[in-house]
Design an enzyme around this catalytic site. Structure first.
Site, mmCIF file in Angstrom:
data_model
loop_
_atom_site.group_PDB
_atom_site.id
_atom_site.type_symbol
_atom_site.label_atom_id
_atom_site.label_comp_id
_atom_site.label_asym_id
_atom_site.label_seq_id
_atom_site.Cartn_x
_atom_site.Cartn_y
_atom_site.Cartn_z
ATOM 1 C CE1 TYR A 1 27.163 -24.059 -8.987
ATOM 2 C CE2 TYR A 1 25.921 -24.664 -7.017
ATOM 3 C CZ TYR A 1 26.221 -23.757 -8.025
ATOM 4 O OH TYR A 1 25.575 -22.542 -8.063
ATOM 5 C CE LYS B 1 25.721 -25.936 25.504
ATOM 6 N NZ LYS B 1 27.128 -26.136 25.886
#
Length: 358
Positions: free
Chosen positions: A255, A35
């Site tokens: 950042y 899956k």
């Protein structure tokens, strides 16, 4: 030319891990759980690689089952979420899909059909997501008998909540509940074994086990890595160094100025970020590797880049490939640093990163 950020898929390692699952499953047969696009590895290539050794596949939903058929593989496919509409049952009959039914509405749809697919029943033994409670099972079975559905009923499925935790007693309690609930129908098959259950000594896996993450080299056990369990990594995530520089003591990187150099430090920028699925929460000291040498991330991961400390790889230059996870740095290690699990990392790699076999 495109950047060389790539997820390399080792299909031999996948097959090795599947065989490891078979060894641990004992007398149980092993359906391969593919899956979530083969846990991020590509459902078609994963199904193809296992086609000659896996007798059955398992997926979450019917669209994933159709992807297996589109790849040309005829094995039965178990739909772990069952069906989401009554019309899906006709597609299951036509395509040899085996839905796991878990609610009264699905039984109602089953009763409306002229032709029935092979199907399973989900028993809720304590996970409390899907499934019929054990004390409701007799009435469910009576309803199926009245519908003359027994010839198509393959057996019973359940799912463990805490099999990854060696200290938990819940798995044994769920197993006991499952065995008691299904004992009146001994001829029907049983399936409970997720990846973690394969590593619990003495745990019954009954007729079919359902390994998922272990096929891809990730660990299903808390506190253990895939290699520690004898599993081989299937995905190696790599990206190139695109620049190097020396950051002076007191200067910051990225950042929020989240990392400040304590001394002059040679660092590099790597062409991968959270836009590619690399976890944003993997911060300073998350391991990576270059040329087989372990290095570390510094500062915050940004959308398209991240920074690494090259102190341990003084020969590294622009264009060299950085392993974000693979054989030198395990995906479970990175997941731990990011506060998550390998399942999320592997399934989270975006389509911007090409998957290449070999």
């Amino acid at each position: 030319m495109p950047r060389s950020t790539t997820a390399h898929i080792d299909l031999d390692a996948l097959r090795t891990n599947y065989r490891k699952a078979c060894e641990r499953a004992g007398n149980a047969r092993v359906m391969a759980v593919v899956k979530a696009d083969g846990y991020g590895h590509g459902i078609a290539r994963i199904a193809s690689a296992l086609a000659d050794i896996a007798p059955k596949y398992a997926v979450a939903c019917i669209e994933e089952a159709f992807a297996i058929r589109a790849a040309g593989h005829p094995q039965p496919v178990v739909l772990l979420q069952g069906v989401h509409a009554a019309d899906d049952l006709a597609d299951c009959v036509k395509n040899q899909f085996e839905p796991v039914l878990h609610g009264g509405h699905q039984l109602q749809w089953l009763g409306q059909g002229n032709h029935l697919p092979d199907f399973w029943l989900k028993v809720n033994t304590g996970m409390n997501r899907l499934g019929f409670r054990s004390d409701d099972l007799p009435s469910v079975m009576a309803r199926l008998e009245k519908m003359n559905a027994f010839p198509w009923l393959q057996g019973f499925v359940s799912h463990f909540a805490c099999a990854d935790d060696a200290g938990s007693t819940m798995t044994s309690a769920q197993t006991a509940t499952f065995e008691a609930a299904t004992s009146p129908w001994p001829s029907l098959m049983k399936s409970v074994g997720n990846s973690a259950a394969h590593f619990i000594p003495g745990q019954p896996l009954f007729d079919w086990s359902r390994p998922g993450i272990m096929l891809y080299g990730g660990s299903p056990i808390v506190g253990k890595t895939g290699p520690e369990l004898g599993l081989e990594p299937v995905m190696t995530l790599e990206a190139p160094l695109i620049t190097t520089r020396t950051v002076r003591a007191g200067e910051s990187v990225g950042y929020g100025a989240a990392w400040v150099a304590e001394r002059d430090t040679r660092m590099g920028m790597v062409a991968i970020g959270y836009g590619d699925g690399y976890p944003r929460h993997a911060g300073t000291d998350t391991p990576a590797a270059i040329g087989g040498r372990r290095i570390r991330l510094i500062g915050r991961v940004s959308m398209d880049m991240l920074a690494v400390d090259l102190s341990n790889a003084p020969e590294a230059r622009e264009g060299d490939m950085v392993e974000l996870w693979g054989r030198t740095v395990g995906v479970d290690e990175v997941a731990s640093c990011a506060g998550t699990i390998s399942y999320e990392l592997l399934t989270g790699i975006t389509s911007r990163v090409p998957r290449i076999c070999g």
